[in-house]
Design an enzyme around this catalytic site. Structure first.
Site, PDB file in Angstrom:
ATOM      1  N   PRO A 214     -42.613 -26.778  14.286  1.00 18.03           N
ATOM      2  CA  PRO A 214     -41.799 -26.344  15.428  1.00 18.03           C
ATOM      3  C   PRO A 214     -41.906 -24.834  15.590  1.00 18.03           C
ATOM      4  O   PRO A 214     -41.723 -24.087  14.630  1.00 18.03           O
ATOM      5  CB  PRO A 214     -40.380 -26.775  15.030  1.00 18.03           C
ATOM      6  CG  PRO A 214     -40.411 -26.839  13.529  1.00 18.03           C
ATOM      7  CD  PRO A 214     -41.793 -27.243  13.150  1.00 18.03           C
TER       8      PRO A 214
ATOM      9  N   CYS B 254     -36.359 -20.397  10.287  1.00 20.61           N
ATOM     10  CA  CYS B 254     -36.673 -19.368  11.278  1.00 20.61           C
ATOM     11  C   CYS B 254     -36.265 -17.994  10.750  1.00 20.61           C
ATOM     12  O   CYS B 254     -35.106 -17.792  10.371  1.00 20.61           O
ATOM     13  CB  CYS B 254     -35.963 -19.651  12.593  1.00 20.61           C
ATOM     14  SG  CYS B 254     -36.286 -18.396  13.863  1.00 20.61           S
TER      15      CYS B 254
ATOM     16  N   LYS C 147     -36.304 -27.996   7.327  1.00 19.17           N
ATOM     17  CA  LYS C 147     -37.366 -27.009   7.149  1.00 19.17           C
ATOM     18  C   LYS C 147     -36.759 -25.730   6.585  1.00 19.17           C
ATOM     19  O   LYS C 147     -35.790 -25.192   7.138  1.00 19.17           O
ATOM     20  CB  LYS C 147     -38.083 -26.717   8.469  1.00 19.17           C
ATOM     21  CG  LYS C 147     -39.332 -25.850   8.288  1.00 19.17           C
ATOM     22  CD  LYS C 147     -40.163 -25.808   9.574  1.00 19.17           C
ATOM     23  CE  LYS C 147     -41.537 -25.185   9.304  1.00 19.17           C
ATOM     24  NZ  LYS C 147     -41.470 -23.733   9.029  1.00 19.17           N
TER      25      LYS C 147
ATOM     26  N   ASP D 137     -49.985 -20.563   6.382  1.00 18.30           N
ATOM     27  CA  ASP D 137     -51.390 -20.155   6.286  1.00 18.30           C
ATOM     28  C   ASP D 137     -52.364 -21.322   6.220  1.00 18.30           C
ATOM     29  O   ASP D 137     -53.470 -21.171   5.694  1.00 18.30           O
ATOM     30  CB  ASP D 137     -51.612 -19.245   5.072  1.00 18.30           C
ATOM     31  CG  ASP D 137     -50.936 -17.890   5.216  1.00 18.30           C
ATOM     32  OD1 ASP D 137     -50.483 -17.572   6.323  1.00 18.30           O
ATOM     33  OD2 ASP D 137     -50.850 -17.160   4.205  1.00 18.30           O
TER      34      ASP D 137
ATOM     35  N   GLY E 258     -48.858 -24.300  11.953  1.00 17.64           N
ATOM     36  CA  GLY E 258     -48.110 -23.564  12.964  1.00 17.64           C
ATOM     37  C   GLY E 258     -49.003 -22.685  13.803  1.00 17.64           C
ATOM     38  O   GLY E 258     -49.681 -23.146  14.722  1.00 17.64           O
ATOM     39  N   ARG E 259     -49.056 -21.392  13.443  1.00 16.15           N
ATOM     40  CA  ARG E 259     -49.770 -20.427  14.285  1.00 16.15           C
ATOM     41  C   ARG E 259     -51.258 -20.744  14.437  1.00 16.15           C
ATOM     42  O   ARG E 259     -51.858 -20.397  15.458  1.00 16.15           O
ATOM     43  CB  ARG E 259     -49.582 -19.021  13.695  1.00 16.15           C
ATOM     44  CG  ARG E 259     -48.157 -18.467  13.850  1.00 16.15           C
ATOM     45  CD  ARG E 259     -47.971 -17.191  13.055  1.00 16.15           C
ATOM     46  NE  ARG E 259     -48.093 -17.449  11.625  1.00 16.15           N
ATOM     47  CZ  ARG E 259     -48.464 -16.529  10.732  1.00 16.15           C
ATOM     48  NH1 ARG E 259     -48.756 -15.300  11.132  1.00 16.15           N
ATOM     49  NH2 ARG E 259     -48.539 -16.840   9.446  1.00 16.15           N
TER      50      ARG E 259
END
Length: 328
Positions: free
Chosen positions: A16, A100, A139, A202, A224-225
């Site tokens: 997310p 977050c 998370k 990562d 994610g990224r």
């Protein structure tokens, strides 16, 4: 891997991400191989549930099962009500955000700031689990900072509260997204729990995904990224985990078609001008690792309408396939 009644296959999950994992992007990543795609963070505050932004975030019409929705907040009773509300609107998995690192989230004692109060963590997890009849996941990060790496303790609290699966980002909150993720803490957590553990941080290649799964013993990886501008990473990881072989990179023509499909979905979902504006960051991510990044941004940022954005993008990629004609 199973989360409650849901079989997650392949074992590669879209993390997310606020402002990123909207419905168009989730659908795209699922189509390209993600076994599960979690929604971007939704507020637990009922005062904002009827805003245009929240209504879009809670739109799960025609979304493939299972539908995962992440909620954020600090008050157990309000979090429980938010979980019930989202289940009523299509959520099949509720995910609690305690990972977050954003300042505006942590300043409100939500997100990863909650890891500083283990008693509150227990109350929130228990309240949300009791409130709904769908699996609840959590998370977290490895801790608040290097001297307060209490993820193993939080993990035991979560399991005792009935959390169905745990995702762990291998950084502390104060690291934000800097430095390197570490996986030893995730391995420690996995060895102590009986519920599924998902490793995050990562994971940017099929080889890294395989390494992390082997090193940690985790049940799945969360990307994610690395999926920003590269949504086909899910099928690449899934194929490598299944066969040990690397898929060839997508052709320029396939990237163009994926991008154009994503643009149409964003324009349809948000309308103009919002869809055009939101699409710009995705266009930039698609090009970030390519030599034509700068010129591509310059071209597509000229677009003020959906039709122009699509036309400029198509023409640009078609030009790359015909370099001499394009250069002329």
């Amino acid at each position: 891997m199973r989360i409650g009644p849901h079989h997650i296959e392949p074992r590669v999950i879209l993390a997310p991400m606020a402002g990123v994992t909207d419905k168009p992007f989730r659908l795209l990543c699922k189509r390209l191989g993600a076994g599960l795609a979690m929604s971007e963070m939704t507020t637990s505050d009922p005062r904002f549930w009827r805003t245009e932004k929240s209504l879009r975030r809670m739109d799960h019409v025609d979304e493939p099962d299972p539908v995962g929705v992440q909620i954020a907040g600090t008050v157990p009773e309000i979090m429980a009500e938010a979980a019930r509300y989202n289940v009523e609107h299509g959520a099949q998995i509720i995910d609690i955000n305690m990972g977050c690192p954003a300042k505006k989230v942590c300043n409100a004692w939500a997100g990863s700031a909650l890891m500083r109060d283990e008693e509150l963590v227990a109350r929130i997890c228990s309240a949300v689990v009791r409130a709904v009849d769908v699996p609840v996941t959590l998370k977290i990060r490895t801790g608040w900072d290097a001297t307060h790496r209490n993820a193993p303790a939080i993990a035991r609290i979560a399991e005792d509260a009935g959390i169905a699966a745990l995702a762990v980002h291998g950084r502390t909150r104060d690291q934000q997204y800097t430095g390197l993720a570490e996986y030893d803490t995730i391995a420690q957590i996995k060895s102590a729990l009986s519920i599924p553990v998902i490793a995050n941080g990562d994971i940017d290649s099929p080889q890294r995904a395989a390494f992390v799964l082997h090193h940690t013993g985790a049940d799945a990886v969360m990307v994610g990224r690395a999926a920003q501008g590269r949504p086909w990473i899910f099928r690449e990881i899934a194929h490598y985990l299944a066969t040990g072989e690397l898929l060839p990179s997508p052709s320029l023509a396939e990237i163009r078609d994926i991008l154009l499909g994503h643009l149409h979905a964003l324009h349809d979902f948000y309308g103009e001008p919002s869809g055009v504006r939101i699409a710009r960051k995705h266009l930039g991510w698609y090009a970030k690792d390519r030599p034509e990044n700068g010129p591509f941004r310059a071209v597509v940022n000229q677009a003020e309408t959906a039709a122009m954005q699509v036309a400029l993008t198509r023409d640009y990629f078609d030009g790359l396939a015909r370099p001499r004609a394009f250069a002329a």
